[in-house]
Design an enzyme around this catalytic site. Structure first.
Site, PDB file in Angstrom:
ATOM      1  N   ASP A  23       0.825  -1.219   0.000  1.00 50.22           N
ATOM      2  CA  ASP A  23       0.000   0.000   0.000  1.00 50.22           C
ATOM      3  C   ASP A  23       0.860   1.272   0.000  1.00 50.22           C
ATOM      4  OD1 ASP A  23      -2.364   1.453   0.052  1.00 50.22           O
ATOM      5  OD2 ASP A  23      -2.433   1.501   2.242  1.00 50.22           O
ATOM      6  N   TRP A  28       2.901   7.846  -2.961  1.00 54.80           N
ATOM      7  CA  TRP A  28       4.297   7.949  -3.406  1.00 54.80           C
ATOM      8  C   TRP A  28       4.367   8.807  -4.669  1.00 54.80           C
ATOM      9  CZ3 TRP A  28       7.035   6.797  -7.807  1.00 54.80           C
ATOM     10  CH2 TRP A  28       8.425   6.708  -7.690  1.00 54.80           C
ATOM     11  N   ARG A  36      -0.803   8.600 -10.425  1.00 49.31           N
ATOM     12  CA  ARG A  36      -0.844   7.443  -9.513  1.00 49.31           C
ATOM     13  C   ARG A  36      -0.252   6.188 -10.148  1.00 49.31           C
ATOM     14  NH1 ARG A  36      -4.036   7.385  -5.056  1.00 49.31           N
ATOM     15  NH2 ARG A  36      -4.402   5.161  -5.357  1.00 49.31           N
ATOM     16  N   THR A  69     -11.173  -6.785  -3.396  1.00 49.70           N
ATOM     17  CA  THR A  69     -12.531  -6.797  -3.972  1.00 49.70           C
ATOM     18  C   THR A  69     -13.121  -5.375  -3.963  1.00 49.70           C
ATOM     19  OG1 THR A  69     -13.271  -7.526  -1.783  1.00 49.70           O
ATOM     20  CG2 THR A  69     -13.192  -9.197  -3.497  1.00 49.70           C
ATOM     21  N   GLU A  70     -12.560  -4.502  -3.121  1.00 51.03           N
ATOM     22  CA  GLU A  70     -13.058  -3.120  -3.027  1.00 51.03           C
ATOM     23  C   GLU A  70     -12.355  -2.185  -4.025  1.00 51.03           C
ATOM     24  OE1 GLU A  70     -12.248  -4.937  -0.135  1.00 51.03           O
ATOM     25  OE2 GLU A  70     -14.377  -5.398   0.054  1.00 51.03           O
ATOM     26  N   ASN A  71     -11.210  -2.620  -4.561  1.00 47.68           N
ATOM     27  CA  ASN A  71     -10.439  -1.725  -5.434  1.00 47.68           C
ATOM     28  C   ASN A  71     -11.109  -1.443  -6.786  1.00 47.68           C
ATOM     29  OD1 ASN A  71      -7.232  -2.908  -4.185  1.00 47.68           O
ATOM     30  ND2 ASN A  71      -8.314  -1.035  -3.645  1.00 47.68           N
ATOM     31  N   ARG A  74     -12.218   2.176  -7.820  1.00 46.39           N
ATOM     32  CA  ARG A  74     -11.303   3.199  -8.347  1.00 46.39           C
ATOM     33  C   ARG A  74     -11.645   3.551  -9.792  1.00 46.39           C
ATOM     34  NH1 ARG A  74      -5.502   2.237  -5.485  1.00 46.39           N
ATOM     35  NH2 ARG A  74      -6.356   1.821  -3.418  1.00 46.39           N
ATOM     36  N   ARG A 196      -4.661  -0.796   9.506  1.00 44.40           N
ATOM     37  CA  ARG A 196      -5.816  -1.677   9.308  1.00 44.40           C
ATOM     38  C   ARG A 196      -5.425  -2.767   8.317  1.00 44.40           C
ATOM     39  NH1 ARG A 196      -7.506   3.409   7.191  1.00 44.40           N
ATOM     40  NH2 ARG A 196      -7.085   3.539   4.964  1.00 44.40           N
TER      41      ARG A 196
HETATM   42  C1  IPE Z   1      -5.399  -2.443   0.471  1.00 50.26           C
HETATM   43  O1  IPE Z   1      -5.084  -1.130   0.162  1.00 50.26           O
HETATM   44  C2  IPE Z   1      -5.455  -3.261  -0.784  1.00 50.26           C
HETATM   45  C3  IPE Z   1      -4.182  -3.465  -1.460  1.00 50.26           C
HETATM   46  C4  IPE Z   1      -3.010  -3.065  -1.045  1.00 50.26           C
HETATM   47  C5  IPE Z   1      -4.254  -4.184  -2.690  1.00 50.26           C
HETATM   48  P1  IPE Z   1      -6.216  -0.015  -0.031  1.00 50.26           P
HETATM   49  O2  IPE Z   1      -5.502   1.236  -0.352  1.00 50.26           O
HETATM   50  O3  IPE Z   1      -7.228  -0.490  -0.985  1.00 50.26           O
HETATM   51  O4  IPE Z   1      -6.868   0.041   1.416  1.00 50.26           O
HETATM   52  P2  IPE Z   1      -7.697   1.191   2.145  1.00 50.26           P
HETATM   53  O5  IPE Z   1      -8.736   1.653   1.182  1.00 50.26           O
HETATM   54  O6  IPE Z   1      -6.727   2.274   2.486  1.00 50.26           O
HETATM   55  O7  IPE Z   1      -8.243   0.537   3.365  1.00 50.26           O
HETATM   56  C1  IPE Z   2      -1.678   0.118  -3.209  1.00 51.25           C
HETATM   57  O1  IPE Z   2      -1.419   1.475  -3.297  1.00 51.25           O
HETATM   58  C2  IPE Z   2      -2.012  -0.521  -4.513  1.00 51.25           C
HETATM   59  C3  IPE Z   2      -3.394  -0.979  -4.637  1.00 51.25           C
HETATM   60  C4  IPE Z   2      -4.321  -0.858  -3.758  1.00 51.25           C
HETATM   61  C5  IPE Z   2      -3.762  -1.598  -5.888  1.00 51.25           C
HETATM   62  P1  IPE Z   2      -2.606   2.537  -3.317  1.00 51.25           P
HETATM   63  O2  IPE Z   2      -3.015   2.746  -4.721  1.00 51.25           O
HETATM   64  O3  IPE Z   2      -3.684   2.148  -2.391  1.00 51.25           O
HETATM   65  O4  IPE Z   2      -1.842   3.803  -2.780  1.00 51.25           O
HETATM   66  P2  IPE Z   2      -2.408   4.899  -1.775  1.00 51.25           P
HETATM   67  O5  IPE Z   2      -2.846   4.169  -0.543  1.00 51.25           O
HETATM   68  O6  IPE Z   2      -3.549   5.567  -2.476  1.00 51.25           O
HETATM   69  O7  IPE Z   2      -1.241   5.787  -1.529  1.00 51.25           O
HETATM   70 MG    MG Z   3      -4.039   2.527  -0.425  1.00 53.97          MG
END
Ligand code: IPE
Ligand code: IPE
Ligand code: MG
Length: 242
Positions: A23, A28, A36, A69-71, A74, A196
Site C-alpha cells: 500500500d 508515493w 498514480r 474486492t473493493e479496489n 477506483r 488496518r
Molecule cells: C489495500 O489497500 C489493498 C491493497 C493493497 C491491494 P487499499 O488502499 O485499498 O486500502 P484502504 O482503502 O486504504 O483501506
Molecule cells: C496500493 O497502493 C495498490 C493498490 C491498492 C492496488 P494505493 O493505490 O492504495 O496507494 P495509496 O494508498 O492511495 O497511496
Molecule cells: Mg491505499
C-alpha cells in the site's frame, strides 16, 4: 530473543508465512507530482526485489495483496493500468522461471478478463512444482468474500449429502479457503502508515503478528522487511495460553 540481523535467526524460528499489504503507491506518486500509475509501476519493481529477498532469506510462503474486492471502486483508468501491470508481470514470469517460485493466485477470478484468467492459469501450472518459495498473489481478493465462498461450498456439500453439519470444523473451513493446505500467516506487514488490514486474510490472520511501517510501498526495501522480521522475533506468541 533479540536478534541484530535476520541472518542470525535460526531457520526454524523465521516466520514461515509472511503477508504483505502493498500500500501507498498513489501517495508515493502524489508527493512527486506524478500520476498514480507511476506509483503502481514503481511498486511492481519493489515487489520483484522483495520476493527475491524473501526467497534468499528462507521464507517459504509470502502472500502479497495486489488488488482487493473493493479496489474496483477506483477510476477505470487506474484499474486498467493495474491490470496492464499484472499482464506484464504474468508474461515475464512465464518466460523466466529461474527463481524456483511457485505462484498461486488467491481471489475470485470470475470478473477478470479472459486473457488474464488464461495467463494466470499458465503461470500457476508452469510453476506448480517449484519448491523454494510459494508466492500467493491476492487479486480480486477479499477476506469476507473468501469466507462467503467457503460457506457456499460447504453448504453445497451438505445439500448434496456429502457432508453433515457435525463434520464442519475450523480445519474444514480453512481447507475451503483460497489458501487451502497452506499455513496461516505468522506475520503481516502493512507499510504506508495505515493501521488496518483492509479485508486481507480475515480468517487466516486470527493469530498473526502485525507490523505497521511508516514507509510507502514503492520505497519499501529488503532492509524494511528485515526490520519487521526482527520485530516479529521479539514478540511472545501465546495463542491464548500463558
Ligand atoms: C489495500 O489497500 C489493498 C491493497 C493493497 C491491494 P487499499 O488502499 O485499498 O486500502 P484502504 O482503502 O486504504 O483501506
Ligand atoms: C496500493 O497502493 C495498490 C493498490 C491498492 C492496488 P494505493 O493505490 O492504495 O496507494 P495509496 O494508498 O492511495 O497511496
Ligand atoms: Mg491505499
Amino acid at each position: 530473543m533479540v536478534y541484530q540481523r535476520v541472518e542470525d535467526i535460526p531457520k526454524e524460528k523465521l516466520p514461515v508465512h509472511i503477508g504483505l499489504i502493498m500500500d501507498g503507491n498513489g501517495r508515493w506518486a502524489a508527493v512527486r507530482g506524478l500520476p498514480r500509475n507511476a506509483g503502481h509501476k514503481k511498486g511492481t519493481d519493489t515487489f520483484g526485489k522483495l520476493m527475491k529477498h524473501c526467497r534468499e532469506i528462507g521464507i517459504k510462503y509470502v502472500t502479497v495483496y495486489a488488488f482487493s474486492t473493493e479496489n474496483w471502486k477506483r477510476p477505470k483508468e487506474e484499474v486498467d493500468a493495474l491490470m496492464g501491470l499484472l499482464r506484464n508481470y504474468l508474461e515475464d514470469t512465464f518466460k523466466h522461471q529461474e527463481e524456483d517460485a511457485r505462484i498461486c493466485f488467491l481471489g475470485d477470478r470470475e470478473p477478470l478478463s479472459e486473457d488474464i484468467k488464461q495467463k494466470i492459469q499458465k503461470v500457476e501450472e508452469a510453476s506448480r512444482r517449484n519448491t523454494a518459495i510459494t508466492i500467493n498473489i491476492a487479486l480480486n481478493y477479499g477476506g469476507r468474500d473468501e469466507i462467503v465462498h467457503a460457506v457456499k461450498a460447504l453448504a453445497h456439500k451438505c445439500m448434496q449429502g456429502e457432508l453433515s453439519l457435525g463434520q464442519i470444523d475450523e480445519e474444514m473451513v480453512s481447507n475451503h479457503l483460497y489458501t487451502a493446505g497452506q499455513p496461516d500467516p505468522d506475520l503481516i506487514i502493512r507499510p504506508s502508515g495505515e493501521y488496518r488490514l483492509s479485508n486481507f486474510l480475515t480468517w487466516q490472520s486470527a493469530y498473526s503478528e502485525l507490523v505497521f511501517l511508516n514507509v510507502l510501498w514503492p520505497d519499501f526495501t529488503p532492509a524494511d522487511l528485515d526490520m519487521a522480521i526482527l520485530e516479529y522475533e521479539k514478540r511472545d506468541r501465546r495463542f491464548g495460553g500463558i
